[in-house]
Design a protein around this motif. Structure first.
Motif, short mmCIF file in Angstrom:
data_model
loop_
_atom_site.label_atom_id
_atom_site.label_comp_id
_atom_site.label_asym_id
_atom_site.label_seq_id
_atom_site.Cartn_x
_atom_site.Cartn_y
_atom_site.Cartn_z
N ILE A 13 0.84 -1.21 0.00
CA ILE A 13 0.00 0.00 0.00
C ILE A 13 0.87 1.26 0.00
O ILE A 13 0.61 2.21 -0.74
CB ILE A 13 -0.97 -0.03 1.19
CG1 ILE A 13 -2.03 -1.12 0.97
CG2 ILE A 13 -1.64 1.31 1.38
CD1 ILE A 13 -2.94 -1.38 2.14
N LEU A 14 1.93 1.27 0.80
CA LEU A 14 2.84 2.42 0.83
C LEU A 14 3.53 2.61 -0.52
O LEU A 14 3.70 3.74 -0.99
CB LEU A 14 3.87 2.26 1.95
CG LEU A 14 3.36 2.45 3.38
CD1 LEU A 14 4.46 2.13 4.39
CD2 LEU A 14 2.85 3.86 3.57
N LEU A 15 3.91 1.51 -1.15
CA LEU A 15 4.55 1.58 -2.46
C LEU A 15 3.59 2.14 -3.51
O LEU A 15 3.95 3.00 -4.31
CB LEU A 15 5.06 0.19 -2.85
CG LEU A 15 5.87 0.11 -4.14
CD1 LEU A 15 7.16 0.89 -4.00
CD2 LEU A 15 6.17 -1.33 -4.48
N LEU A 16 2.35 1.66 -3.49
CA LEU A 16 1.34 2.16 -4.43
C LEU A 16 1.06 3.65 -4.19
O LEU A 16 0.92 4.42 -5.13
CB LEU A 16 0.05 1.34 -4.32
CG LEU A 16 0.09 -0.05 -4.94
CD1 LEU A 16 -1.21 -0.80 -4.66
CD2 LEU A 16 0.33 0.04 -6.43
N LEU A 17 0.96 4.04 -2.92
CA LEU A 17 0.73 5.45 -2.60
C LEU A 17 1.88 6.33 -3.06
O LEU A 17 1.67 7.45 -3.52
CB LEU A 17 0.48 5.63 -1.10
CG LEU A 17 -0.89 5.20 -0.59
CD1 LEU A 17 -0.96 5.35 0.93
CD2 LEU A 17 -1.99 6.00 -1.26
N ALA A 18 3.11 5.83 -2.92
CA ALA A 18 4.28 6.59 -3.34
C ALA A 18 4.24 6.88 -4.84
O ALA A 18 4.72 7.92 -5.29
CB ALA A 18 5.55 5.83 -2.98
N PHE A 19 3.66 5.98 -5.63
CA PHE A 19 3.57 6.19 -7.06
C PHE A 19 2.29 6.92 -7.47
O PHE A 19 2.27 7.66 -8.44
CB PHE A 19 3.66 4.86 -7.82
CG PHE A 19 5.06 4.30 -7.84
CD1 PHE A 19 6.02 4.86 -8.65
CD2 PHE A 19 5.40 3.22 -7.05
CE1 PHE A 19 7.31 4.37 -8.67
CE2 PHE A 19 6.68 2.71 -7.08
CZ PHE A 19 7.64 3.28 -7.88
N LEU A 20 1.21 6.71 -6.76
CA LEU A 20 -0.07 7.29 -7.15
C LEU A 20 -0.27 8.72 -6.64
O LEU A 20 -0.91 9.53 -7.32
CB LEU A 20 -1.23 6.41 -6.67
CG LEU A 20 -1.39 5.08 -7.40
CD1 LEU A 20 -2.53 4.27 -6.80
CD2 LEU A 20 -1.63 5.30 -8.88
N LEU A 21 0.23 9.05 -5.46
CA LEU A 21 0.03 10.40 -4.91
C LEU A 21 0.57 11.51 -5.81
O LEU A 21 -0.14 12.50 -6.03
CB LEU A 21 0.60 10.50 -3.51
CG LEU A 21 -0.29 9.92 -2.40
CD1 LEU A 21 0.39 10.06 -1.04
CD2 LEU A 21 -1.64 10.59 -2.38
N PRO A 22 1.77 11.41 -6.38
CA PRO A 22 2.24 12.47 -7.28
C PRO A 22 1.37 12.62 -8.53
O PRO A 22 1.12 13.73 -8.99
CB PRO A 22 3.66 12.05 -7.64
CG PRO A 22 4.08 11.14 -6.57
CD PRO A 22 2.85 10.46 -6.08
N VAL A 23 0.88 11.50 -9.04
CA VAL A 23 0.02 11.56 -10.23
C VAL A 23 -1.31 12.23 -9.88
O VAL A 23 -1.80 13.08 -10.63
CB VAL A 23 -0.20 10.13 -10.79
CG1 VAL A 23 -1.24 10.15 -11.91
CG2 VAL A 23 1.10 9.54 -11.25
N ILE A 24 -1.88 11.88 -8.77
CA ILE A 24 -3.15 12.48 -8.34
C ILE A 24 -2.97 13.96 -8.05
O ILE A 24 -3.79 14.80 -8.46
CB ILE A 24 -3.72 11.73 -7.12
CG1 ILE A 24 -4.13 10.30 -7.53
CG2 ILE A 24 -4.90 12.47 -6.52
CD1 ILE A 24 -4.46 9.39 -6.36
N ALA A 25 -1.87 14.31 -7.38
CA ALA A 25 -1.60 15.72 -7.07
C ALA A 25 -1.41 16.53 -8.36
O ALA A 25 -1.93 17.64 -8.49
CB ALA A 25 -0.37 15.84 -6.18
N ALA A 26 -0.69 15.99 -9.32
CA ALA A 26 -0.48 16.69 -10.60
C ALA A 26 -1.79 16.87 -11.34
O ALA A 26 -2.06 17.94 -11.91
CB ALA A 26 0.51 15.90 -11.46
N LYS A 27 -2.63 15.86 -11.34
CA LYS A 27 -3.94 15.95 -12.01
C LYS A 27 -4.79 17.05 -11.37
O LYS A 27 -5.44 17.83 -12.07
CB LYS A 27 -4.65 14.58 -11.93
CG LYS A 27 -6.02 14.56 -12.51
CD LYS A 27 -6.01 14.80 -14.00
CE LYS A 27 -7.41 14.68 -14.55
NZ LYS A 27 -7.55 15.28 -15.85
#
Length: 180
Positions: A13-27
Motif C-alpha cells: 500500500i505504501l509503495l502504491l501510494l508513493a507512485f499514485l500520490l504524485p500523479v493524483i496531485a499533478a492531475k
C-alpha cells in the motif's frame, strides 16, 4: 505468519501510494489551473492568423516583419508608435537585415506622419485592417503568420518598455528560427 502478511500488505500500500500520490496531485493542480507554465514572451500570442487567412498578399515573403497600421489621424501616441517601430528595428543590431518594419496604409491614413521615417508601406486587406485597428504592433514570421501583438499604450514610458519587450521577444524568435 499473520504479522508478515500484514507487513507485506502495508509495504504494498505504501509503495502504491508513493507512485499514485504524485500523479493524483499533478492531475488536481492541472485541473484547477493552479499551474502557470514558464512563459517568457511579453507580447500576446496570436493563433491561426496569417496573411492568407486575412485575404492579403505577403508584402515581404520569406522575411520577418514588424507591422503597424497608420490611423486616420496620427496623434502623439501614433508618432510614438512609429518611433518605437523604428528604434526597435535599429536595436536588433546584426539581425536588422532579417526584419522589415512595414506600415500598413489605407486610403484614410495620415501619411504626413511618415515624412520623418523610412518604412516599407503596404495596403492592408479589409480583414487585416480590422485586425490591426487598435494600433498594435504585430510580429509576422517568414511564412506570413501573425505571431505576436503588442497592444497600444498611451503612456510614453509604457511604450518604451513595450518596445524593449518587442525587441526581446523578436531576438528570441530570430534565434530559434531556421528560416528568414
Amino acid at each position: 505468519m499473520n504479522s508478515l502478511q500484514s507487513k507485506g500488505r502495508k509495504n504494498l500500500i505504501l509503495l502504491l501510494l508513493a507512485f499514485l500520490l504524485p500523479v493524483i496531485a499533478a492531475k488536481l493542480v492541472l485541473s484547477f489551473n493552479l499551474y502557470n507554465g514558464g512563459v517568457t514572451n511579453k507580447g500576446q500570442l496570436l493563433n491561426s492568423l496569417s496573411y492568407t487567412t486575412l485575404a492579403m498578399a505577403n508584402p515581404k515573403p520569406q522575411e520577418w516583419q514588424l507591422v503597424y497600421q497608420l490611423p486616420q489621424h496620427c496623434d502623439a501616441t501614433c508618432e510614438d508608435r512609429l518611433y518605437i517601430l523604428q528604434q526597435s528595428h535599429i536595436a536588433l543590431g546584426r539581425n536588422q537585415d532579417r526584419v522589415h518594419p512595414i506600415v500598413m496604409i489605407s486610403q484614410q491614413s495620415d501619411v504626413a506622419a511618415l515624412a520623418n521615417f523610412d518604412f516599407i508601406t503596404a495596403t492592408p486587406s479589409a480583414a487585416l485592417s480590422q485586425q490591426l485597428n487598435m494600433q498594435q504592433l504585430v510580429i509576422v514570421d517568414p511564412l506570413g503568420s501573425l505571431v505576436m501583438s503588442y497592444p497600444q499604450t498611451n503612456d510614453h514610458q509604457a511604450q518604451i518598455m513595450q518596445g524593449k519587450a518587442l525587441v526581446a521577444d523578436l531576438r528570441k524568435l530570430l534565434k530559434l528560427s531556421r528560416i528568414g
